[in-house]
Design a protein around this motif. Structure first.
Motif, PDB file in Angstrom:
ATOM      1  N   ASP A   6     -11.036  -1.957 -11.307  1.00 46.98           N
ATOM      2  CA  ASP A   6      -9.631  -1.815 -11.699  1.00 46.98           C
ATOM      3  C   ASP A   6      -8.953  -0.602 -11.064  1.00 46.98           C
ATOM      4  OD1 ASP A   6     -11.277  -0.279 -13.379  1.00 46.98           O
ATOM      5  OD2 ASP A   6      -9.870  -0.350 -15.046  1.00 46.98           O
ATOM      6  N   TYR A   7      -9.640   0.059 -10.157  1.00 45.99           N
ATOM      7  CA  TYR A   7      -9.026   1.144  -9.389  1.00 45.99           C
ATOM      8  C   TYR A   7      -8.239   0.492  -8.247  1.00 45.99           C
ATOM      9  CZ  TYR A   7      -8.482   5.519  -6.836  1.00 45.99           C
ATOM     10  OH  TYR A   7      -7.954   6.613  -6.199  1.00 45.99           O
ATOM     11  N   ASP A   8      -6.951   0.749  -8.188  1.00 51.73           N
ATOM     12  CA  ASP A   8      -6.072   0.131  -7.182  1.00 51.73           C
ATOM     13  C   ASP A   8      -6.149   0.917  -5.877  1.00 51.73           C
ATOM     14  OD1 ASP A   8      -4.059  -0.982  -5.655  1.00 51.73           O
ATOM     15  OD2 ASP A   8      -2.641  -1.121  -7.312  1.00 51.73           O
ATOM     16  N   VAL A   9      -7.074   0.520  -5.021  1.00 52.58           N
ATOM     17  CA  VAL A   9      -7.334   1.245  -3.784  1.00 52.58           C
ATOM     18  C   VAL A   9      -6.100   1.299  -2.879  1.00 52.58           C
ATOM     19  CG1 VAL A   9      -8.756   1.296  -1.694  1.00 52.58           C
ATOM     20  CG2 VAL A   9      -9.773   0.644  -3.868  1.00 52.58           C
ATOM     21  N   ALA A  10      -5.315   0.240  -2.856  1.00 56.81           N
ATOM     22  CA  ALA A  10      -4.133   0.207  -1.983  1.00 56.81           C
ATOM     23  C   ALA A  10      -3.054   1.174  -2.448  1.00 56.81           C
ATOM     24  CB  ALA A  10      -3.573  -1.206  -1.912  1.00 56.81           C
ATOM     25  N   ARG A  11      -2.863   1.309  -3.746  1.00 54.44           N
ATOM     26  CA  ARG A  11      -1.781   2.161  -4.257  1.00 54.44           C
ATOM     27  C   ARG A  11      -2.233   3.588  -4.541  1.00 54.44           C
ATOM     28  NH1 ARG A  11       3.137   1.117  -3.190  1.00 54.44           N
ATOM     29  NH2 ARG A  11       3.759   2.480  -4.853  1.00 54.44           N
ATOM     30  N   TRP A  12      -3.438   3.752  -5.002  1.00 51.51           N
ATOM     31  CA  TRP A  12      -3.865   5.073  -5.450  1.00 51.51           C
ATOM     32  C   TRP A  12      -4.724   5.725  -4.386  1.00 51.51           C
ATOM     33  CZ3 TRP A  12      -5.788   2.789 -10.673  1.00 51.51           C
ATOM     34  CH2 TRP A  12      -4.687   2.381 -11.424  1.00 51.51           C
ATOM     35  N   ARG A  13      -4.061   6.265  -3.417  1.00 55.13           N
ATOM     36  CA  ARG A  13      -4.782   6.961  -2.370  1.00 55.13           C
ATOM     37  C   ARG A  13      -3.930   8.123  -1.888  1.00 55.13           C
ATOM     38  NH1 ARG A  13      -4.302   3.067   2.866  1.00 55.13           N
ATOM     39  NH2 ARG A  13      -2.068   3.184   3.044  1.00 55.13           N
ATOM     40  N   ASP A  54      -1.567  10.398   0.282  1.00 52.57           N
ATOM     41  CA  ASP A  54      -0.370  10.067   1.039  1.00 52.57           C
ATOM     42  C   ASP A  54      -0.260  11.011   2.230  1.00 52.57           C
ATOM     43  OD1 ASP A  54       1.700  12.382   0.135  1.00 52.57           O
ATOM     44  OD2 ASP A  54       0.278  11.880  -1.446  1.00 52.57           O
ATOM     45  N   GLY A  55       0.652  10.722   3.141  1.00 47.38           N
ATOM     46  CA  GLY A  55       0.825  11.541   4.324  1.00 47.38           C
ATOM     47  C   GLY A  55       2.273  11.899   4.567  1.00 47.38           C
ATOM     48  N   HIS A  56       2.985  12.328   3.531  1.00 50.51           N
ATOM     49  CA  HIS A  56       4.420  12.513   3.693  1.00 50.51           C
ATOM     50  C   HIS A  56       4.768  13.619   4.674  1.00 50.51           C
ATOM     51  CE1 HIS A  56       4.480  16.083   1.128  1.00 50.51           C
ATOM     52  NE2 HIS A  56       5.707  16.265   1.560  1.00 50.51           N
ATOM     53  N   LEU A  57       3.967  14.639   4.790  1.00 46.64           N
ATOM     54  CA  LEU A  57       4.332  15.735   5.687  1.00 46.64           C
ATOM     55  C   LEU A  57       4.291  15.297   7.147  1.00 46.64           C
ATOM     56  CD1 LEU A  57       2.531  18.710   3.934  1.00 46.64           C
ATOM     57  CD2 LEU A  57       4.951  18.128   3.874  1.00 46.64           C
ATOM     58  N   ALA A  89       0.831  -1.200   0.000  1.00 45.20           N
ATOM     59  CA  ALA A  89       0.000   0.000   0.000  1.00 45.20           C
ATOM     60  C   ALA A  89       0.867   1.252   0.000  1.00 45.20           C
ATOM     61  CB  ALA A  89      -0.911  -0.009   1.226  1.00 45.20           C
ATOM     62  N   LEU A  90       0.418   2.244  -0.720  1.00 46.73           N
ATOM     63  CA  LEU A  90       1.108   3.524  -0.757  1.00 46.73           C
ATOM     64  C   LEU A  90       0.814   4.262   0.542  1.00 46.73           C
ATOM     65  CD1 LEU A  90       2.648   5.722  -2.334  1.00 46.73           C
ATOM     66  CD2 LEU A  90       0.424   6.485  -3.182  1.00 46.73           C
ATOM     67  N   ARG A  91       1.885   4.643   1.238  1.00 42.67           N
ATOM     68  CA  ARG A  91       1.700   5.357   2.492  1.00 42.67           C
ATOM     69  C   ARG A  91       2.233   6.775   2.445  1.00 42.67           C
ATOM     70  NH1 ARG A  91       3.970   2.364   7.361  1.00 42.67           N
ATOM     71  NH2 ARG A  91       2.931   4.072   8.380  1.00 42.67           N
ATOM     72  N   TYR A  92       3.328   6.988   1.737  1.00 38.21           N
ATOM     73  CA  TYR A  92       3.984   8.288   1.763  1.00 38.21           C
ATOM     74  C   TYR A  92       4.371   8.724   0.362  1.00 38.21           C
ATOM     75  CZ  TYR A  92       4.434   6.753   6.554  1.00 38.21           C
ATOM     76  OH  TYR A  92       4.158   6.280   7.794  1.00 38.21           O
TER      77      TYR A  92
END
Length: 154
Positions: A125-132, A134-137, A8-11
């Motif tokens: 086909d929307y990749d919920v885990a990757r395309w969300r 982010d919280g980098h700050l 999953a995309l996190r940052y």
């Protein structure tokens, strides 16, 4: 989208060119459906689709440029070595500020792409885990720890 299982995309630091291209491709496929459904050639659906295509292309190009700049900044930092690193929690080097600015730009571009795709986020086909979002700050220290643990220079 590839069939490689990705975490999953996190940052913002986790965003890759594959993520950017994958999301742009997803939006592009939706635009084709939108434009094909246009009742009248040159109608509103076709104009909206054309405008959205141009916007997504510009966002994708800009995001890829920022990724390239981040790669170049990382290479420069690696070549400079640790001697320029601040001690402890000392003041940030100018390179750190430049990287942070690039990360903010990438995050902003990513959010714009996500906004363009939001209407279709319910589709399979929307990749919920990757395309969300982010919280980098809020997690810059975690990204720094991951990069340092991987042997990268921050």
């Amino acid at each position: 989208m590839t069939d490689i299982h990705r975490s999953a995309l996190r940052y913002t630091a986790d965003i890759t060119a594959e993520d950017i291209d994958g999301l742009a491709g997803f939006i592009g496929r939706r635009i084709v459906v939108l434009r094909e459904g246009a009742g009248v050639p040159g109608g509103e659906e076709e104009r909206v689709g054309a405008a959205l295509s141009q916007t997504v292309a510009a966002l994708t190009g800009s995001a890829r440029e920022v990724l390239g700049a981040l790669d170049r900044a990382a290479e420069s930092a690696a070549q400079a070595g640790p001697e320029g690193a601040p001690e402890g929690d000392g003041p940030a080097r100018p390179a750190d500020a430049a990287v942070e600015e690039l990360m903010v730009r990438l995050s902003t571009l990513w959010r714009y792409l996500l906004t363009a795709a939001e209407a279709w986020s319910h589709l399979p086909d929307y990749d919920v885990a990757r395309w969300r979002l982010d919280g980098h700050l809020d997690a810059a220290h975690e990204a720094r720890d991951r990069w340092l643990a991987a042997g990268e220079v921050w």
